[in-house]
Design a protein around this motif. Structure first.
Motif, PDB file in Angstrom:
ATOM      1  N   PHE A  52       0.882  -1.209  -0.044  1.00 43.55           N
ATOM      2  CA  PHE A  52       0.122   0.139   0.077  1.00 43.55           C
ATOM      3  C   PHE A  52       0.902   1.366   0.140  1.00 43.55           C
ATOM      4  CE2 PHE A  52      -2.462  -3.223   2.016  1.00 43.55           C
ATOM      5  CZ  PHE A  52      -3.640  -3.434   1.242  1.00 43.55           C
ATOM      6  N   THR A  53       1.840   1.114  -0.721  1.00 41.33           N
ATOM      7  CA  THR A  53       2.675   2.519  -0.982  1.00 41.33           C
ATOM      8  C   THR A  53       2.957   2.751  -2.559  1.00 41.33           C
ATOM      9  OG1 THR A  53       4.846   1.350  -1.251  1.00 41.33           O
ATOM     10  CG2 THR A  53       3.911   1.820   1.034  1.00 41.33           C
ATOM     11  N   PRO A  54       3.215   4.240  -2.897  1.00 39.19           N
ATOM     12  CA  PRO A  54       3.558   4.362  -4.354  1.00 39.19           C
ATOM     13  C   PRO A  54       4.900   3.907  -5.053  1.00 39.19           C
ATOM     14  CG  PRO A  54       3.900   6.333  -2.903  1.00 39.19           C
ATOM     15  CD  PRO A  54       3.397   5.111  -2.182  1.00 39.19           C
ATOM     16  N   ARG A  55       5.754   3.285  -3.724  1.00 42.42           N
ATOM     17  CA  ARG A  55       6.993   2.830  -4.121  1.00 42.42           C
ATOM     18  C   ARG A  55       6.814   1.520  -4.862  1.00 42.42           C
ATOM     19  NH1 ARG A  55      10.272   3.200   0.737  1.00 42.42           N
ATOM     20  NH2 ARG A  55      11.930   2.323  -0.657  1.00 42.42           N
ATOM     21  N   PRO A  56       7.237   1.160  -5.973  1.00 44.63           N
ATOM     22  CA  PRO A  56       7.090  -0.236  -6.652  1.00 44.63           C
ATOM     23  C   PRO A  56       8.034  -1.082  -5.743  1.00 44.63           C
ATOM     24  CG  PRO A  56       7.573   1.234  -8.225  1.00 44.63           C
ATOM     25  CD  PRO A  56       7.749   1.932  -7.001  1.00 44.63           C
ATOM     26  N   ASN A  57       7.636  -2.390  -5.635  1.00 46.42           N
ATOM     27  CA  ASN A  57       8.376  -3.778  -5.164  1.00 46.42           C
ATOM     28  C   ASN A  57       8.760  -4.379  -6.471  1.00 46.42           C
ATOM     29  OD1 ASN A  57       9.223  -5.799  -3.802  1.00 46.42           O
ATOM     30  ND2 ASN A  57       7.348  -6.349  -2.318  1.00 46.42           N
ATOM     31  N   THR A  58      10.034  -4.535  -6.435  1.00 46.22           N
ATOM     32  CA  THR A  58      10.554  -5.427  -7.869  1.00 46.22           C
ATOM     33  C   THR A  58      10.555  -6.871  -7.263  1.00 46.22           C
ATOM     34  OG1 THR A  58      12.656  -5.120  -6.774  1.00 46.22           O
ATOM     35  CG2 THR A  58      11.892  -3.320  -8.366  1.00 46.22           C
ATOM     36  N   ALA A  59      10.146  -7.270  -6.233  1.00 43.58           N
ATOM     37  CA  ALA A  59      10.115  -8.896  -5.814  1.00 43.58           C
ATOM     38  C   ALA A  59       8.783  -9.261  -6.043  1.00 43.58           C
ATOM     39  CB  ALA A  59      10.713  -8.928  -4.594  1.00 43.58           C
ATOM     40  N   VAL A  60       7.529  -8.651  -6.022  1.00 45.29           N
ATOM     41  CA  VAL A  60       6.306  -9.158  -6.067  1.00 45.29           C
ATOM     42  C   VAL A  60       5.487  -8.935  -7.243  1.00 45.29           C
ATOM     43  CG1 VAL A  60       4.365  -9.622  -4.650  1.00 45.29           C
ATOM     44  CG2 VAL A  60       6.569  -9.500  -3.487  1.00 45.29           C
ATOM     45  N   TYR A  61       5.068  -9.813  -7.807  1.00 41.83           N
ATOM     46  CA  TYR A  61       4.170  -9.676  -8.892  1.00 41.83           C
ATOM     47  C   TYR A  61       2.671 -10.552  -8.672  1.00 41.83           C
ATOM     48  CZ  TYR A  61       7.711  -7.175 -11.088  1.00 41.83           C
ATOM     49  OH  TYR A  61       8.728  -6.242 -11.278  1.00 41.83           O
ATOM     50  N   ALA A  62       1.616 -10.142  -9.414  1.00 41.44           N
ATOM     51  CA  ALA A  62       0.605 -10.883  -9.355  1.00 41.44           C
ATOM     52  C   ALA A  62      -0.246 -10.984 -10.727  1.00 41.44           C
ATOM     53  CB  ALA A  62      -0.458 -10.463  -8.644  1.00 41.44           C
TER      54      ALA A  62
END
Length: 234
Positions: A52-62
């Motif tokens: 729930f943040t505007p900073r992308p997480n490069t480890a998790v996709y769906a």
């Protein structure tokens, strides 16, 4: 209607695997469109922390997909080449199978989920919200999100929660799982989340929005080493 919705979350470890997953946000589209029996589908990235943040997480996709029934969903997720490639590259993956119970709104101009003829609110429920944020109101929208994230993170009732999306900042999807309808509704109406809902209505933050609730059918795989659905909810 017997439509089944699957949401599969993938966690990637090494940098090479993360770069592959990022590239697949574009490259996987033709393969996804060719999967037999698939209906609506979306490839999503995630935000940092609980998402729930505007900073992308490069480890998790769906990957969100719809299917005509549960048996077909299981077979295609197991056998289709594009899903196999994701599993091989991922350090961990978890799929939850859902039955739509209520839906309002649209996603990319279509109604993606068909409400089940069988209504089941007796057990755990999942909630999904998807919105296209008006560009001129992005700053106001994202200023509310940290407060909501802190509250949901502290809530002992939530079994699973994540923020995902198709396009960073503009397209936001929230997905959460709750022990029952009463505890889901209590969170939605109270505190920062309730304030944000009122602001959406009063200030018109979104160009498009969708709200859906699902009964949980089953899951497979792990997240953080175990199934989030095995969490004690007593």
């Amino acid at each position: 209607m017997t439509q089944v919705v699957s949401i599969t979350f993938y966690r990637f470890g090494p940098v090479a695997a993360r770069l592959w997953a990022f590239a697949m946000m574009g490259l996987a589209r033709p393969a996804m469109a060719r999967v037999p029996d698939i209906g609506f589908w979306k490839l999503c990235g995630s935000g940092t922390g609980e998402g729930f943040t505007p900073r992308p997480n490069t480890a998790v996709y769906a990957i969100i997909s719809t299917w005509p029934d549960l048996a077909t969903a299981r077979a295609r997720l197991d056998q289709a080449a594009v899903f196999r490639r994701y599993r091989v590259r991922a350090a961990e993956s978890w799929t939850v199978f859902l039955s739509p119970q209520s839906v309002r709104g649209a996603w990319s101009g279509v109604a993606p989920f068909a409400v089940s003829d069988t209504q089941d609110t007796s057990g755990p429920l999942a909630a999904l919200t998807r919105a296209t944020v008006k560009p001129g109101l992005m700053r106001r929208f994202w200023s509310r999100v940290p407060d909501i994230s802190r509250v949901i993170g502290r809530d002992p009732n939530v079994m699973f929660k994540i923020g995902i999306g198709e396009v960073p900042w503009l397209h936001q999807v929230t997905f959460s799982i709750w022990p029952d309808a009463a505890r889901m509704a209590a969170f939605a109406r109270s505190g920062p989340h309730g304030d944000a809902i009122r602001a959406v209505r009063d200030e018109g933050w979104f160009q498009e929005e969708l709200y859906a609730r699902f009964a949980l059918l089953d899951d497979t795989g792990t997240w953080g080493g175990a199934s989030p659905l095995r969490k004690d909810t007593a």
